[in-house]
Write a protein that holds these residues in place. Structure first.
Motif, short mmCIF file in Angstrom:
data_model
loop_
_atom_site.label_atom_id
_atom_site.label_comp_id
_atom_site.label_asym_id
_atom_site.label_seq_id
_atom_site.Cartn_x
_atom_site.Cartn_y
_atom_site.Cartn_z
N ALA A 96 1.21 -1.11 0.01
CA ALA A 96 0.06 0.19 0.04
C ALA A 96 0.93 0.93 0.16
O ALA A 96 0.78 1.86 -0.08
N ALA A 97 2.14 0.87 0.07
CA ALA A 97 3.35 2.42 -0.15
C ALA A 97 3.27 2.75 -1.06
O ALA A 97 4.02 4.20 -1.44
N TYR A 98 2.44 2.16 -1.91
CA TYR A 98 2.78 2.30 -3.17
C TYR A 98 1.79 2.68 -3.74
O TYR A 98 0.61 1.98 -3.93
N PRO A 99 1.47 4.08 -4.84
CA PRO A 99 2.21 5.04 -5.40
C PRO A 99 3.41 5.42 -4.10
O PRO A 99 2.41 5.50 -2.96
N VAL A 100 4.04 5.85 -4.43
CA VAL A 100 5.09 7.31 -3.53
C VAL A 100 3.82 8.33 -3.01
O VAL A 100 3.24 9.25 -3.96
N ARG A 101 3.83 8.56 -1.72
CA ARG A 101 3.43 9.53 -0.77
C ARG A 101 4.23 11.25 -0.73
O ARG A 101 3.44 11.77 -0.96
N ALA A 102 5.50 10.51 -0.52
CA ALA A 102 6.11 11.62 -0.85
C ALA A 102 6.14 12.34 -2.24
O ALA A 102 6.31 12.14 -3.05
N ASN A 103 6.77 13.91 -1.82
CA ASN A 103 6.14 14.59 -3.18
C ASN A 103 7.37 15.33 -3.77
O ASN A 103 8.60 15.05 -3.10
N ALA A 104 7.67 14.57 -5.10
CA ALA A 104 9.39 14.30 -6.41
C ALA A 104 9.50 16.41 -6.63
O ALA A 104 10.04 16.46 -6.85
N GLY A 105 7.98 17.04 -5.81
CA GLY A 105 7.76 17.85 -6.50
C GLY A 105 7.76 19.45 -6.12
O GLY A 105 8.13 20.22 -6.16
N GLY A 106 8.78 18.70 -4.76
CA GLY A 106 8.78 19.83 -3.43
C GLY A 106 10.35 20.79 -4.01
O GLY A 106 10.64 21.03 -4.57
N THR A 107 10.73 21.92 -2.28
CA THR A 107 11.28 22.76 -2.89
C THR A 107 13.04 22.31 -2.83
O THR A 107 13.05 21.60 -2.04
N LEU A 108 13.93 21.83 -4.08
CA LEU A 108 14.61 21.21 -4.06
C LEU A 108 15.90 22.17 -2.94
O LEU A 108 16.11 23.69 -2.89
N VAL A 109 16.14 21.68 -2.50
CA VAL A 109 17.22 21.89 -1.06
C VAL A 109 18.70 21.49 -1.73
O VAL A 109 18.85 19.86 -0.53
N SER A 110 20.31 21.88 -0.89
CA SER A 110 21.39 21.06 -1.01
C SER A 110 21.51 20.23 0.79
O SER A 110 20.86 21.39 1.65
N PRO A 111 21.74 19.63 0.63
CA PRO A 111 22.48 19.56 2.09
C PRO A 111 23.26 20.19 3.24
O PRO A 111 23.28 20.40 3.79
N SER A 112 24.16 20.47 1.98
CA SER A 112 24.87 21.38 2.64
C SER A 112 24.28 22.82 3.63
O SER A 112 23.95 23.74 4.36
N LYS A 113 23.00 22.80 2.75
CA LYS A 113 21.96 23.19 4.32
C LYS A 113 22.24 23.40 5.64
O LYS A 113 21.22 24.23 6.28
N PHE A 114 21.69 22.02 5.47
CA PHE A 114 21.76 21.62 7.20
C PHE A 114 22.37 21.63 8.31
O PHE A 114 23.83 20.52 8.53
N THR A 115 22.35 23.05 8.52
CA THR A 115 23.81 23.36 9.78
C THR A 115 22.52 24.66 10.18
O THR A 115 22.05 25.17 10.35
N PRO A 116 23.56 24.51 11.70
CA PRO A 116 22.61 25.15 13.35
C PRO A 116 22.78 26.40 12.09
O PRO A 116 21.49 27.17 12.47
N SER A 117 23.50 26.78 11.12
CA SER A 117 23.79 28.29 11.04
C SER A 117 23.16 28.69 9.74
O SER A 117 22.19 30.21 9.29
N SER A 118 22.61 27.74 8.88
CA SER A 118 22.45 27.97 7.88
C SER A 118 20.65 26.92 7.58
O SER A 118 20.04 27.85 6.58
N ILE A 119 20.96 26.03 8.27
CA ILE A 119 18.88 25.54 7.71
C ILE A 119 17.97 26.77 7.99
O ILE A 119 16.74 26.63 7.81
N THR A 120 18.37 27.56 9.00
CA THR A 120 16.71 28.79 8.50
C THR A 120 16.92 29.45 7.63
O THR A 120 15.60 29.99 7.00
N THR A 121 17.75 29.38 7.12
CA THR A 121 17.20 29.98 5.30
C THR A 121 16.78 28.85 4.44
O THR A 121 16.96 29.82 3.20
#
Length: 610
Positions: free
Chosen positions: A270-295
């Motif tokens: 039942a988890a298919y079709p995929v429920r997560a949205n492939a068309g969401g906001t594209l974000v680089s993993p480099s943004k995941f720091t305490p100083s950058s995540i809120t940007t």
């Protein structure tokens, strides 16, 4: 004169005796012919019903089973000289042989009631017998359609060491000491035939050990019967209600056919079709720091001081691998206790959450590997609310092909953290899923695509629990350690759908010699084409409370590695039949049904020939 009189009298008596004997012989032959005709008619009717059970859905507009089909299917089965005529017609208030489908019933001629008459007329040795029975079709929950058995095996059942099988009282859950008639039976040997070589005897055998008395611990009352096609080896026990005869046990597929198997498998997906949205906001993993995540657009931070909770207002798509952790330097490092509240989180790459961090999502998609390495101390335990999870499986890619590894003091629920009262969401769990550590998990329906080797491994380093209505895979599965699966009120169904026609054997191992299983599994296990080995060194509680069904017909044509016993219990392993558990699954939220064709009790008749 006296001699002549005596001789004449004896001659008369002898003649009378000859007449009497001749008359008796004629009457006996006549009676025997009538009985043989009757038995042939019963056999013909039984054969017709068996064909109906494996045919197709009862039609409401066209002929369901033709007499030609029935006669052709069983030609040559009956005694030479016997002629069989079949008729299939609706159970209307007035018999109408031209209505050969389910048009209505006695109370309404135009409202189908899923019942028709199946009739067989046999002429044998000059005697004609006519019998009929009402056949009905109903869709039942798959658990209700399964045979009523504590263990059902297409091959053999073997109890080794101190292992045992017994029954519980369905009302109280206490040991069943009521004695005969027994609730159910140990049932083995659907594959076995009298023509099999003696070296294959285990295929149709129930084998007990000196400790297996079929009584619950602390009691001495036998609580189960025994049914076997081939033989029993009772290790000196004297059991009642033991039936050993060819044909006593059929195949599991007679009750749970391929259509039902596919339906249950589909329900686990039942988890298919995929429920997560492939068309969401594209974000680089480099943004995941305490100083950058809120940007990141839409991210807010709550809390007066670290550790904070970060909430994402938008659906997020990651552009690379992301590891969230509590130690080290660089991307992904946050203080212990930090919480990440996503809406939808989608990544074609790998995702890892290490240490005392909490990941919450409403829907999650991972294209490569998904790792959770929880804290090493129970005082720092965390719980992740993931919603619907989909981990892509690429079986050929052993490094990044969808490996799921969850460990440590980190529990996982597939509930939506924004709607915590809703049912857990389904999960699709990649090519390999390893679950270890100490945890209290809760999942919706789970499908593990797996690979061609070991695909599911559940372990525990402490007392752990896993609630899941349905878990399904096709490859080798191993459960070890102190894990309680399900509860008596919310039991689990584990469905092993290996369908490779014996080309290579897989196994389901509930415990291993080096690491036994010491918890309790509440629910049903339905294992296809894989022997079941259960090793438990905890003799104080049942290893399985519910029932086990093994559908792995023995066929050495493909490989000599196939086991001759579908079910093998070792050490102190035990199976406790609990009708309450089986009933809870039959009335659970699982949607899979089985179309059951059966005779209506009390409907058998022997109508007059005219």
């Amino acid at each position: 004169m006296l001699f002549i009189v005596i001789t004449s009298t004896l001659a008369i008596l002898a003649a009378m005796l000859v007449v009497v004997i001749t008359n008796l012989q004629t009457a006996t032959a006549d009676d025997r012919s009538r009985k043989q005709s009757f038995y042939a008619a019963e056999a013909a009717l039984d054969s017709a019903v068996r064909l109906a059970k494996v045919n197709k859905t009862m039609s409401t507009t066209t002929e369901w089973l033709t007499s030609t089909e029935l006669e052709a299917a069983f030609s040559g089965v009956f005694p030479p000289g016997a002629t069989v005529t079949y008729k299939v017609y609706d159970n209307l208030a007035t018999v109408d042989y031209t209505i050969k489908w389910d048009q209505g019933g006695p109370s309404s001629a135009i409202t189908p009631d899923h019942r028709v008459w199946v009739e067989a007329t046999v002429t044998y040795k000059g005697k004609t017998t006519r019998t009929r029975v009402l056949v009905q079709q109903t869709a039942k929950p798959f658990a209700e359609a399964l045979p009523k058995a504590v263990t059902y095996s297409d091959t053999g059942i073997t109890l080794k060491d101190h292992s045992d099988i017994y029954a519980l009282d369905p009302t109280t859950g206490a040991p069943d000491t009521s004695g005969p008639p027994y609730q159910t039976s140990i049932t083995a040997g659907g594959t076995w035939l009298p023509s099999m070589p003696s070296s294959w005897a285990e295929v149709g055998r129930f084998t007990a050990n000196t400790y297996s008395d079929l009584a619950a611990p602390g009691t001495s009352t036998q609580s189960l019967g025994i049914r076997a096609n081939g033989s029993v080896a009772l290790a000196g026990h004297s059991f009642t209600d033991v039936i050993v005869a060819p044909g006593t046990v059929g195949f599991l597929s007679d009750y749970f056919d391929q259509a039902a198997q596919v339906s249950l498998q589909t329900e686990s997906m039942a988890a298919y079709p995929v429920r997560a949205n492939a068309g969401g906001t594209l974000v680089s993993p480099s943004k995941f720091t305490p100083s950058s995540i809120t940007t990141i657009p839409g991210v807010t931070r709550s809390g007066s001081s670290a550790p904070y909770a970060y909430t994402f207002a938008n659906d997020i798509v990651l552009s690379g691998n992301l590891t969230l952790r509590t130690s080290g330097s660089g991307t992904g490092v946050f203080p212990a206790g930090t919480t990440f509240n996503f809406r939808s989180l989608y990544t074609d790459y790998s995702l890892a959450v290490n240490g005392q961090l909490t990941l919450n999502t409403t829907a999650l998609y991972v294209g490569k590997n998904f790792t959770i390495a929880g804290p090493t101390s129970s005082s720092a335990a965390v719980k992740h609310w993931l919603g619907s999870v989909f981990v892509k499986a690429t079986p050929a890619d052993t490094t990044y092909g969808g490996n799921v590894n969850w460990s440590g003091y980190a529990s996982v629920t597939s509930r939506d953290y924004l709607n915590p009262s809703a049912d857990p969401q389904p999960m699709w769990m990649g090519r390999y899923w390893k679950r270890s550590g100490t945890y209290n998990d809760e999942y919706g329906c789970v499908w593990i695509p797996g690979n061609s080797s070991t695909s599911v491994v559940f372990q525990s380093t402490g007392a752990s629990t896993a609630l899941c209505p349905l878990m399904c895979t096709t490859e080798k599965t191993i459960f070890t350690g102190n894990i309680t699966f399900g509860t008596r009120d919310y039991p689990m169904t584990f469905f092993f759908m290996c369908d490779n026609n014996g080309i290579y054997p897989q196994t389901f191992e509930l415990g291993q010699s080096s690491t036994p299983y010491t918890g309790t599994y509440y629910g049903l296990m339905v294992i296809n084409e894989a022997p079941i080995v259960i090793i438990d060194n905890n003799g104080s509680s049942p290893t399985v409370q519910g029932a086990i069904f093994g559908g792995c017909p023995y066929d050495p044509t493909y490989t000599s590695g196939l086991s001759m016993s579908d079910v093998t219990l070792q050490s102190y392993a035990s199976i406790a039949y609990d009708q309450y558990v089986v009933g809870r699954i039959a009335t659970s939220s699982l949607k899979t049904t089985v179309l059951v064709t059966e005779t209506v009790p009390g409907s058998w008749q022997q109508p007059p020939l005219n």
